[in-house]
Write a protein that holds these residues in place. Structure first.
Motif, PDB file in Angstrom:
ATOM      1  N   SER A   1      -0.448 -23.775  22.515  1.00  0.00           N
ATOM      2  CA  SER A   1      -0.223 -22.434  22.281  1.00  0.00           C
ATOM      3  C   SER A   1      -1.091 -21.632  22.043  1.00  0.00           C
ATOM      4  CB  SER A   1       0.729 -22.416  20.955  1.00  0.00           C
ATOM      5  OG  SER A   1       2.043 -23.419  21.039  1.00  0.00           O
ATOM      6  N   CYS A   2      -2.232 -21.871  21.010  1.00  0.00           N
ATOM      7  CA  CYS A   2      -3.194 -21.064  20.687  1.00  0.00           C
ATOM      8  C   CYS A   2      -4.658 -21.161  21.197  1.00  0.00           C
ATOM      9  CB  CYS A   2      -3.454 -21.234  18.945  1.00  0.00           C
ATOM     10  SG  CYS A   2      -1.860 -20.944  18.225  1.00  0.00           S
TER      11      CYS A   2
ATOM     12  N   SER B   1      -5.164 -25.932  21.567  1.00  0.00           N
ATOM     13  CA  SER B   1      -3.676 -26.015  21.141  1.00  0.00           C
ATOM     14  C   SER B   1      -2.915 -25.552  22.409  1.00  0.00           C
ATOM     15  CB  SER B   1      -3.433 -25.207  20.033  1.00  0.00           C
ATOM     16  OG  SER B   1      -2.004 -24.730  19.983  1.00  0.00           O
TER      17      SER B   1
ATOM     18  N   LYS C   1      -7.049 -21.724  17.021  1.00  0.00           N
ATOM     19  CA  LYS C   1      -7.090 -22.995  16.956  1.00  0.00           C
ATOM     20  C   LYS C   1      -7.406 -23.481  18.426  1.00  0.00           C
ATOM     21  CE  LYS C   1      -6.791 -27.537  15.950  1.00  0.00           C
ATOM     22  NZ  LYS C   1      -7.062 -27.951  17.467  1.00  0.00           N
TER      23      LYS C   1
ATOM     24  N   ILE D   1      -1.197 -16.615  11.715  1.00  0.00           N
ATOM     25  CA  ILE D   1       0.058 -16.437  12.448  1.00  0.00           C
ATOM     26  C   ILE D   1       0.406 -17.794  13.264  1.00  0.00           C
ATOM     27  CG2 ILE D   1       0.917 -15.434  14.619  1.00  0.00           C
ATOM     28  CD1 ILE D   1      -0.647 -12.767  14.189  1.00  0.00           C
ATOM     29  N   CYS D   2       1.437 -18.554  13.104  1.00  0.00           N
ATOM     30  CA  CYS D   2       1.617 -19.748  13.771  1.00  0.00           C
ATOM     31  C   CYS D   2       2.771 -19.628  14.954  1.00  0.00           C
ATOM     32  CB  CYS D   2       2.118 -20.916  12.806  1.00  0.00           C
ATOM     33  SG  CYS D   2       2.600 -22.117  13.808  1.00  0.00           S
ATOM     34  N   PRO D   3       2.547 -19.374  16.213  1.00  0.00           N
ATOM     35  CA  PRO D   3       3.501 -19.072  17.142  1.00  0.00           C
ATOM     36  C   PRO D   3       4.642 -20.144  17.132  1.00  0.00           C
ATOM     37  CG  PRO D   3       1.647 -19.543  18.101  1.00  0.00           C
ATOM     38  CD  PRO D   3       1.267 -19.441  16.667  1.00  0.00           C
ATOM     39  N   GLU D   4       4.508 -21.471  17.220  1.00  0.00           N
ATOM     40  CA  GLU D   4       5.272 -22.483  17.070  1.00  0.00           C
ATOM     41  C   GLU D   4       6.549 -22.361  16.152  1.00  0.00           C
ATOM     42  OE1 GLU D   4       3.428 -26.411  18.248  1.00  0.00           O
ATOM     43  OE2 GLU D   4       2.324 -25.398  19.592  1.00  0.00           O
TER      44      GLU D   4
ATOM     45  N   VAL E   1       1.390 -26.417   8.902  1.00  0.00           N
ATOM     46  CA  VAL E   1       2.477 -26.042   9.909  1.00  0.00           C
ATOM     47  C   VAL E   1       2.233 -26.573  11.328  1.00  0.00           C
ATOM     48  CG1 VAL E   1       2.695 -23.469   8.851  1.00  0.00           C
ATOM     49  CG2 VAL E   1       0.771 -23.891  10.493  1.00  0.00           C
ATOM     50  N   ARG E   2       1.185 -27.856  11.347  1.00  0.00           N
ATOM     51  CA  ARG E   2       1.311 -28.393  12.652  1.00  0.00           C
ATOM     52  C   ARG E   2       2.575 -29.160  12.817  1.00  0.00           C
ATOM     53  NH1 ARG E   2      -3.343 -31.563  14.289  1.00  0.00           N
ATOM     54  NH2 ARG E   2      -3.330 -30.740  16.093  1.00  0.00           N
TER      55      ARG E   2
ATOM     56  N   SER F   1      -5.227 -18.436  13.430  1.00  0.00           N
ATOM     57  CA  SER F   1      -4.133 -19.662  13.763  1.00  0.00           C
ATOM     58  C   SER F   1      -3.695 -20.161  12.288  1.00  0.00           C
ATOM     59  CB  SER F   1      -4.759 -20.584  14.619  1.00  0.00           C
ATOM     60  OG  SER F   1      -4.605 -20.177  16.023  1.00  0.00           O
ATOM     61  N   GLU F   2      -2.680 -20.175  11.726  1.00  0.00           N
ATOM     62  CA  GLU F   2      -2.160 -20.336  10.566  1.00  0.00           C
ATOM     63  C   GLU F   2      -2.685 -21.755   9.968  1.00  0.00           C
ATOM     64  OE1 GLU F   2       1.757 -19.407   9.653  1.00  0.00           O
ATOM     65  OE2 GLU F   2       1.471 -19.699   7.392  1.00  0.00           O
ATOM     66  N   CYS F   3      -2.328 -22.882  10.773  1.00  0.00           N
ATOM     67  CA  CYS F   3      -3.020 -23.868  10.624  1.00  0.00           C
ATOM     68  C   CYS F   3      -4.513 -24.107  10.374  1.00  0.00           C
ATOM     69  CB  CYS F   3      -2.868 -25.152  11.745  1.00  0.00           C
ATOM     70  SG  CYS F   3      -3.585 -24.629  13.121  1.00  0.00           S
TER      71      CYS F   3
ATOM     72  N   ARG G   1       8.000 -31.055  13.986  1.00  0.00           N
ATOM     73  CA  ARG G   1       8.580 -30.786  15.138  1.00  0.00           C
ATOM     74  C   ARG G   1       8.218 -31.523  16.478  1.00  0.00           C
ATOM     75  NH1 ARG G   1       5.289 -26.576  13.740  1.00  0.00           N
ATOM     76  NH2 ARG G   1       3.250 -26.225  15.021  1.00  0.00           N
TER      77      ARG G   1
HETATM   78  S1  SF4 Z   1       0.922 -23.125  17.208  1.00  0.00           S
HETATM   79 FE1  SF4 Z   1      -0.411 -25.170  16.464  1.00  0.00          FE
HETATM   80  S2  SF4 Z   1      -2.463 -24.213  16.827  1.00  0.00           S
HETATM   81 FE2  SF4 Z   1      -1.197 -22.414  16.575  1.00  0.00          FE
HETATM   82  S3  SF4 Z   1      -1.021 -21.959  14.486  1.00  0.00           S
HETATM   83 FE3  SF4 Z   1       0.591 -23.102  14.942  1.00  0.00          FE
HETATM   84  S4  SF4 Z   1       0.054 -25.302  14.329  1.00  0.00           S
HETATM   85 FE4  SF4 Z   1      -1.999 -23.984  14.772  1.00  0.00          FE
END
Ligand code: SF4
Length: 332
Positions: free
Chosen positions: A121-122, A119, A116, A56-59, A31-32, A23-25, A68
């Motif tokens: 997403s993650c 989350s 992460k 990879i940050c899916p959001e 990227v959060r 997870s990129e953060c 955001r």
């Molecule tokens: S979606 Fe949220 S938890 Fe997943 S990499 Fe992006 S910032 Fe981190």
């Protein structure tokens, strides 16, 4: 020392660095949703010498931008939706799943994924889930991007980064990634019965160190290859990864070390045998670390010409911390 038969038909053991997704953060990238990161939410320093990280940050990937609106999981545990906290009409459920599908092909080139924790997403497990817009959260959800990855790549080693502060979980994850890499190399040109048996022979004591019941099941699988080999191979790989997901303990390591001692019992003198046995017992009781003991056993096996035992992946798989070492404090 000559190689045992299984080494002659297998590729070399994989060397670091392997590539894993993360997870990129967790990498420190801002990227959060609030423009921050969570670089402290996993033991990165313990892993940097073993891996190259593919962030990879899916959001961000679905175009939500930084900063955001934050999202959360709402609905039933089996079919949650990812919606805006402030604006429930913002629903990114399908976009997160579609994005996971789009990233799947490149995950065939990695040997693990660290997410992460918590989350929407993650997070892999225990993500806050709201039964309805006004309902309090329960830790029963799974991030929608992570859920799709886990569903589509069930043998890929996956872990929430926070769990890796636990030394046993860390050792299990690292082992699974290197075994995954070794397996990918082994089957690169296809699988046949000889390769499957050779792979099992190389990993035998490594598997035993994680869980004896799984070790027995795997042994039974490769002892009868009269059925469809593809079916047996899939069953083997699932059982292997499930077994390695059980963290080893001091007792299970000591059990393997005692088995390995058996290979040198005729070449060591009585005093050396007693000293080695005492070292294994001291390790089991938490009075000495594992790594020096592994080095000593390796040397004894080489000197004895015990090729089969000395070539076991158990003695060569990278380790990040001696079991029971204190790990960094977990941050919330
Ligand atoms: S979606 Fe949220 S938890 Fe997943 S990499 Fe992006 S910032 Fe981190």
């Amino acid at each position: 020392m000559s190689s045992p038969a299984f080494r002659d038909i297998l590729p070399p053991f994989p060397e670091p660095p392997l590539t894993i997704a993360v997870s990129e953060c967790l990498t420190g990238a801002p990227v959060r949703y609030d423009g921050g990161h969570r670089a402290s939410a996993w033991p990165r320093e313990a892993l940097e010498h073993l891996y190259g990280f593919r962030p990879i940050c899916p959001e961000v990937g679905i175009g939500l931008g930084v900063p955001r609106a934050s999202i959360r999981l709402v609905g039933a545990p089996g079919a949650p939706q990812a919606v805006g906290v402030e604006d429930p009409s913002l629903d990114v459920t399908e976009r997160l799943r579609d994005y996971a599908n789009a990233r799947l092909p490149e995950l065939d080139e990695v040997d693990g994924y660290i997410f992460k924790a918590r989350s929407p997403s993650c997070g892999l497990q225990g993500v806050p889930l709201h039964a309805g817009p006004e309902a309090p959260p329960i830790p029963a959800g799974r991030g929608l991007f992570a859920a799709r990855i886990a569903e589509a790549r069930p043998r890929l080693p996956l872990e929430d980064g926070e769990n890796l502060f636990d030394a046993g979980a860390l050792e299990s994850f690292v082992t699974r990634t290197f075994v995954h890499a070794f397996w990918r190399r082994t089957i690169a040109d296809g699988i046949d019965a000889a390769r499957l048996v050779a792979f099992h022979s190389a990993c035998k004591y490594l598997v035993m160190a994680h869980a004896v019941p799984g070790y027995r099941r795997l042994g039974a699988l490769v002892s009868d290859l009269s059925g469809d080999l593809q079916t047996i191979t899939q069953r083997y790989l699932k059982t292997l990864m499930d077994t390695l997901a059980t963290p080893p303990t001091r007792s299970s390591h000591a059990n393997v070390l005692q088995h390995l001692q058996g290979y040198v019992k005729r070449t060591l003198g009585a005093e050396q045998r007693r000293a080695l046995a005492a070292s294994v017992e001291a390790y089991r009781l938490g009075k000495r670390p594992l790594e020096p003991l592994l080095n000593a056993i390796r040397e004894h096996l080489r000197a004895a010409g015990a090729d089969y035992a000395a070539s076991q992946y158990y003695l060569h798989v990278p380790r990040v911390a001696r079991f029971g070492d204190e790990m960094p404090a977990r941050e919330r």
